[in-house]
Motif scaffolding. Structure first.
Motif, PDB file in Angstrom:
ATOM      1  N   HIS A 115     -41.166  37.626  21.110  1.00  0.00           N
ATOM      2  CA  HIS A 115     -39.837  38.183  20.886  1.00  0.00           C
ATOM      3  C   HIS A 115     -38.778  37.411  21.685  1.00  0.00           C
ATOM      4  CE1 HIS A 115     -36.977  41.074  19.460  1.00  0.00           C
ATOM      5  NE2 HIS A 115     -36.496  41.144  20.693  1.00  0.00           N
ATOM      6  N   ILE A 116     -39.106  37.047  22.905  1.00  0.00           N
ATOM      7  CA  ILE A 116     -38.186  36.238  23.708  1.00  0.00           C
ATOM      8  C   ILE A 116     -37.937  34.895  23.024  1.00  0.00           C
ATOM      9  CG2 ILE A 116     -37.972  34.970  25.889  1.00  0.00           C
ATOM     10  CD1 ILE A 116     -39.467  37.426  27.161  1.00  0.00           C
ATOM     11  N   ALA A 117     -38.971  34.276  22.468  1.00  0.00           N
ATOM     12  CA  ALA A 117     -38.794  33.011  21.736  1.00  0.00           C
ATOM     13  C   ALA A 117     -37.824  33.204  20.575  1.00  0.00           C
ATOM     14  CB  ALA A 117     -40.141  32.488  21.247  1.00  0.00           C
ATOM     15  N   HIS A 118     -37.936  34.326  19.878  1.00  0.00           N
ATOM     16  CA  HIS A 118     -37.027  34.642  18.769  1.00  0.00           C
ATOM     17  C   HIS A 118     -35.588  34.774  19.283  1.00  0.00           C
ATOM     18  CE1 HIS A 118     -35.449  36.448  15.131  1.00  0.00           C
ATOM     19  NE2 HIS A 118     -35.063  37.493  15.832  1.00  0.00           N
ATOM     20  N   ARG A 119     -35.412  35.468  20.409  1.00  0.00           N
ATOM     21  CA  ARG A 119     -34.074  35.601  21.000  1.00  0.00           C
ATOM     22  C   ARG A 119     -33.521  34.226  21.385  1.00  0.00           C
ATOM     23  NH1 ARG A 119     -32.221  40.453  23.316  1.00  0.00           N
ATOM     24  NH2 ARG A 119     -31.361  39.262  25.050  1.00  0.00           N
ATOM     25  N   GLU A 174     -26.830  29.362  17.791  1.00  0.00           N
ATOM     26  CA  GLU A 174     -25.398  29.502  18.083  1.00  0.00           C
ATOM     27  C   GLU A 174     -24.829  28.240  18.723  1.00  0.00           C
ATOM     28  OE1 GLU A 174     -22.993  32.039  17.717  1.00  0.00           O
ATOM     29  OE2 GLU A 174     -24.447  32.874  16.303  1.00  0.00           O
ATOM     30  N   LEU A 175     -25.681  27.525  19.445  1.00  0.00           N
ATOM     31  CA  LEU A 175     -25.265  26.289  20.111  1.00  0.00           C
ATOM     32  C   LEU A 175     -25.439  25.058  19.224  1.00  0.00           C
ATOM     33  CD1 LEU A 175     -26.957  26.923  23.586  1.00  0.00           C
ATOM     34  CD2 LEU A 175     -24.522  27.147  23.029  1.00  0.00           C
ATOM     35  N   GLY A 176     -25.973  25.265  18.018  1.00  0.00           N
ATOM     36  CA  GLY A 176     -26.278  24.123  17.151  1.00  0.00           C
ATOM     37  C   GLY A 176     -27.492  23.352  17.640  1.00  0.00           C
ATOM     38  N   ALA A 177     -28.387  24.047  18.325  1.00  0.00           N
ATOM     39  CA  ALA A 177     -29.557  23.413  18.942  1.00  0.00           C
ATOM     40  C   ALA A 177     -30.829  24.080  18.438  1.00  0.00           C
ATOM     41  CB  ALA A 177     -29.469  23.541  20.468  1.00  0.00           C
ATOM     42  N   ASP A 178     -31.968  23.520  18.855  1.00  0.00           N
ATOM     43  CA  ASP A 178     -33.270  24.122  18.595  1.00  0.00           C
ATOM     44  C   ASP A 178     -34.130  23.918  19.845  1.00  0.00           C
ATOM     45  OD1 ASP A 178     -34.467  21.513  18.480  1.00  0.00           O
ATOM     46  OD2 ASP A 178     -33.977  21.396  16.343  1.00  0.00           O
TER      47      ASP A 178
END
Length: 130
Positions: A55-59, A66-70
């Protein structure tokens, strides 16, 4: 761009964590420690390290978007684990890591913000240029 370095003569486990991550350009974002909060404010996965880490990974994925990152843009993470046992390492890191893995520190702790939380993750992210 981020370079991952595994220096010769420095023992490490490159599949689990990069020894050195170098940000070559761009800005950095610092994510506060993420806990297994559901969208309704309830704890997700009470008593279950794997479910909380997932769940933390999903958050984190939502914040990165939102930052345009992965996940490949995570430079450094610190993972805090209640009731740490060595067999939890692949469970937790498997839920959190992309490829290549970031530089990482895992710390066993007595407790987190509330007794229901077993895992907390904070990250430093290299924000991609627009």
């Amino acid at each position: 761009m981020i370079s991952r370095i595994e220096p010769d003569g420095i023992f490490g486990v490159p599949d689990l964590a990069s020894q050195v991550s170098v940000v070559e350009s761009g800005s950095l974002a610092f994510l506060s420690g993420q806990l297994a909060w559901g969208d309704d404010g309830e704890v997700v996965g009470e008593g279950d390290h794997r479910t909380q880490a997932e769940h933390i990974a999903h958050r984190i994925d939502r914040i990165l978007a939102e930052l345009g990152a992965d996940r490949s843009h995570i430079v450094k993470e610190t993972i805090y684990v209640v009731d740490y046992r060595p067999e939890l390492v692949p469970v937790i890191l498997g839920a959190l890591h992309g490829t290549p893995p970031p530089s990482s520190t895992l710390v066993g702790v007595a407790k987190l913000a509330a007794p229901e939380f077993l895992v907390e993750v904070e990250c430093v992210v290299s924000v991609p240029s627009a």
